[in-house]
Scaffold this motif. Structure first.
Motif, PDB file in Angstrom:
ATOM      1  N   ILE A  47      15.232  20.142  58.684  1.00 27.11           N
ATOM      2  CA  ILE A  47      14.538  20.450  57.331  1.00 27.11           C
ATOM      3  C   ILE A  47      12.904  20.750  57.558  1.00 27.11           C
ATOM      4  O   ILE A  47      12.514  21.671  56.766  1.00 27.11           O
ATOM      5  CB  ILE A  47      14.799  19.172  56.378  1.00 27.11           C
ATOM      6  CG1 ILE A  47      16.439  19.008  56.022  1.00 27.11           C
ATOM      7  CG2 ILE A  47      13.997  19.185  55.203  1.00 27.11           C
ATOM      8  CD1 ILE A  47      16.693  17.531  55.311  1.00 27.11           C
ATOM      9  N   LEU A  48      12.328  19.993  58.402  1.00 28.99           N
ATOM     10  CA  LEU A  48      11.065  20.055  58.598  1.00 28.99           C
ATOM     11  C   LEU A  48      10.875  21.546  58.992  1.00 28.99           C
ATOM     12  O   LEU A  48       9.870  22.301  58.787  1.00 28.99           O
ATOM     13  CB  LEU A  48      10.657  19.356  59.795  1.00 28.99           C
ATOM     14  CG  LEU A  48       9.182  18.557  59.381  1.00 28.99           C
ATOM     15  CD1 LEU A  48       9.332  17.684  58.242  1.00 28.99           C
ATOM     16  CD2 LEU A  48       8.915  17.655  60.812  1.00 28.99           C
ATOM     17  N   ASP A  49      11.787  22.075  59.922  1.00 30.70           N
ATOM     18  CA  ASP A  49      11.549  23.732  60.271  1.00 30.70           C
ATOM     19  C   ASP A  49      11.960  24.602  59.189  1.00 30.70           C
ATOM     20  O   ASP A  49      11.481  25.860  59.563  1.00 30.70           O
ATOM     21  CB  ASP A  49      12.804  23.872  61.489  1.00 30.70           C
ATOM     22  CG  ASP A  49      12.276  22.850  62.666  1.00 30.70           C
ATOM     23  OD1 ASP A  49      11.389  22.479  62.895  1.00 30.70           O
ATOM     24  OD2 ASP A  49      13.253  22.916  63.651  1.00 30.70           O
ATOM     25  N   LYS A  50      12.292  24.380  58.202  1.00 34.39           N
ATOM     26  CA  LYS A  50      12.558  25.448  57.134  1.00 34.39           C
ATOM     27  C   LYS A  50      11.434  25.565  56.173  1.00 34.39           C
ATOM     28  O   LYS A  50      11.202  26.655  55.366  1.00 34.39           O
ATOM     29  CB  LYS A  50      13.555  24.620  55.995  1.00 34.39           C
ATOM     30  CG  LYS A  50      15.165  24.726  56.646  1.00 34.39           C
ATOM     31  CD  LYS A  50      16.077  23.907  55.701  1.00 34.39           C
ATOM     32  CE  LYS A  50      16.264  24.375  53.997  1.00 34.39           C
ATOM     33  NZ  LYS A  50      16.970  23.880  53.445  1.00 34.39           N
ATOM     34  N   HIS A  51      10.244  24.552  56.135  1.00 42.20           N
ATOM     35  CA  HIS A  51       9.140  24.633  55.377  1.00 42.20           C
ATOM     36  C   HIS A  51       7.971  24.856  56.305  1.00 42.20           C
ATOM     37  O   HIS A  51       7.873  24.342  57.429  1.00 42.20           O
ATOM     38  CB  HIS A  51       9.132  23.609  54.415  1.00 42.20           C
ATOM     39  CG  HIS A  51      10.348  23.048  53.590  1.00 42.20           C
ATOM     40  ND1 HIS A  51      10.717  24.153  52.688  1.00 42.20           N
ATOM     41  CD2 HIS A  51      11.390  22.519  54.132  1.00 42.20           C
ATOM     42  CE1 HIS A  51      11.642  23.445  52.228  1.00 42.20           C
ATOM     43  NE2 HIS A  51      12.282  22.533  52.926  1.00 42.20           N
ATOM     44  N   LYS A  52       6.844  25.554  55.707  1.00 42.36           N
ATOM     45  CA  LYS A  52       5.740  25.785  56.492  1.00 42.36           C
ATOM     46  C   LYS A  52       4.340  25.229  55.959  1.00 42.36           C
ATOM     47  O   LYS A  52       3.453  25.169  56.232  1.00 42.36           O
ATOM     48  CB  LYS A  52       5.360  27.657  56.007  1.00 42.36           C
ATOM     49  CG  LYS A  52       6.579  28.293  56.769  1.00 42.36           C
ATOM     50  CD  LYS A  52       5.948  29.653  56.755  1.00 42.36           C
ATOM     51  CE  LYS A  52       7.117  30.712  57.152  1.00 42.36           C
ATOM     52  NZ  LYS A  52       7.352  30.380  58.869  1.00 42.36           N
ATOM     53  N   ASN A  53       4.674  24.310  55.020  1.00 42.92           N
ATOM     54  CA  ASN A  53       3.604  23.376  54.308  1.00 42.92           C
ATOM     55  C   ASN A  53       3.470  21.969  54.928  1.00 42.92           C
ATOM     56  O   ASN A  53       2.251  21.283  54.463  1.00 42.92           O
ATOM     57  CB  ASN A  53       3.867  23.270  52.827  1.00 42.92           C
ATOM     58  CG  ASN A  53       5.189  22.644  52.327  1.00 42.92           C
ATOM     59  OD1 ASN A  53       6.174  22.709  53.196  1.00 42.92           O
ATOM     60  ND2 ASN A  53       5.292  22.224  51.062  1.00 42.92           N
TER      61      ASN A  53
END
Length: 305
Positions: free
Chosen positions: A208-214
């Motif tokens: 999940i962390l890797d899906k988002h850039k924020n």
């Protein structure tokens, strides 16, 4: 002070701002126990008070966060006393749940814990019956506090249930224009391998962390050791324990610079050197694991996504 630069894609453009926070962890406030080995439970209240006095002397702090184990035993009495003491802090205080805060060995449950937090700190706003929450914006940042505590059995492992991970995924998606700092007790990137303190479903979490850039940083505790790691351009910072050597906390600054975020950590010890020295003398091995290397304590990272 060491500088590390990691350049990939660019963070979303925001007005240049500087966020300054304090990260406390593993305070283990206890009104009954004496010191046990290097854990200074009998001095925990004095150590917490010394940290508060030092923090209150700092200027321009925007928030204070605790990454769990605020009390040593799941005791309602100790939790009320901990909160009463914490009210001396002069800026907003946010806390995550640790495995010592709730569980089978006392009368402080997750439901009691989160409801009590809401009453004492109205800026803590969990949704419904959630034991995790997201904050309002602070200078373009939002904090997400997660709950990885296993409370149905005696365990130091962490586990983030599916519904919480779905919630996290949704919050990261719907707050993509904010920079996110996650605070939790159990490190999802452990400071060292092995042992009984790891997150058993860390792969699901990291997906999940890797899906988002924020996401800028994940701040944690639990291991009572100092470590800073960059994974996929996200800072994972494990904090020192207040109750055990080095009896310290982090002062962290997040500053926008050239479409990047510069993260600085300053390692701060309490003024109670006699207590610190006693704890240090009682650590018989792996002293460097507890205290961390210099680059784990005082550092500057430039994160560019």
């Amino acid at each position: 002070m060491l500088a590390f630069v990691f350049v990939q894609e660019v963070f979303g453009q925001t007005n240049a701002q500087e966020l300054k926070i304090v990260q406390l962890s593993d305070i283990h406030y206890d009104s009954v126990l004496i010191n046990i080995d290097s854990r200074m439970y009998g001095e925990s209240r004095e150590l917490f008070q010394a940290a508060i006095d030092d923090i209150n002397s700092l200027k321009d702090i925007d928030a204070i966060v605790s990454s769990g184990d605020n009390i040593n035993r799941p005791s309602k009495k100790d939790f009320f006393n901990f909160l009463k003491t914490s009210k001396q802090l002069k800026v907003p205080f946010y806390i995550a749940i640790g495995n010592h805060d709730v569980g089978l060995l006392g009368n402080s449950t997750k439901r009691f814990y989160i409801n009590t937090m809401k009453k004492h700190y109205p800026h803590i706003k969990p949704e419904g019956k959630n034991t995790y929450y997201i904050t309002d914006s602070i200078k373009g940042y939002k904090f997400i506090f997660l709950d990885g505590v296993i409370d149905a059995q005696l365990s130091a492992h962490g586990f983030f249930p599916k519904e919480q991970l779905v919630w996290l995924d949704n919050k990261l998606k719907t707050n993509e224009n904010y920079k996110i700092i996650i605070v939790q007790h159990h490190p999802v990137v452990p400071p060292f391998e092995g042992g009984t303190h790891d997150v058993v479903n860390s792969d699901e979490y990291l997906e999940i962390l890797d899906k988002h850039k924020n996401v800028v940083a994940v701040l944690s505790g639990h291991y009572h050791c100092v470590k800073a790691t960059i994974r996929n351009n996200v800072l994972h910072a494990a904090a020192p324990s207040l109750v055990q050597y080095p009896n310290a906390y982090r002062l962290m600054t997040f500053k926008d610079e050239d479409n990047c975020i510069v993260v600085t950590s300053e390692f701060r010890e309490t003024s109670l050197k006699d207590i610190q020295n006693t704890s240090k003398e009682r650590i018989l091995r792996n002293l460097d694991v507890y205290s961390g290397m210099e680059e784990d304590k005082n550092f500057t990272y430039k994160l560019c996504k």
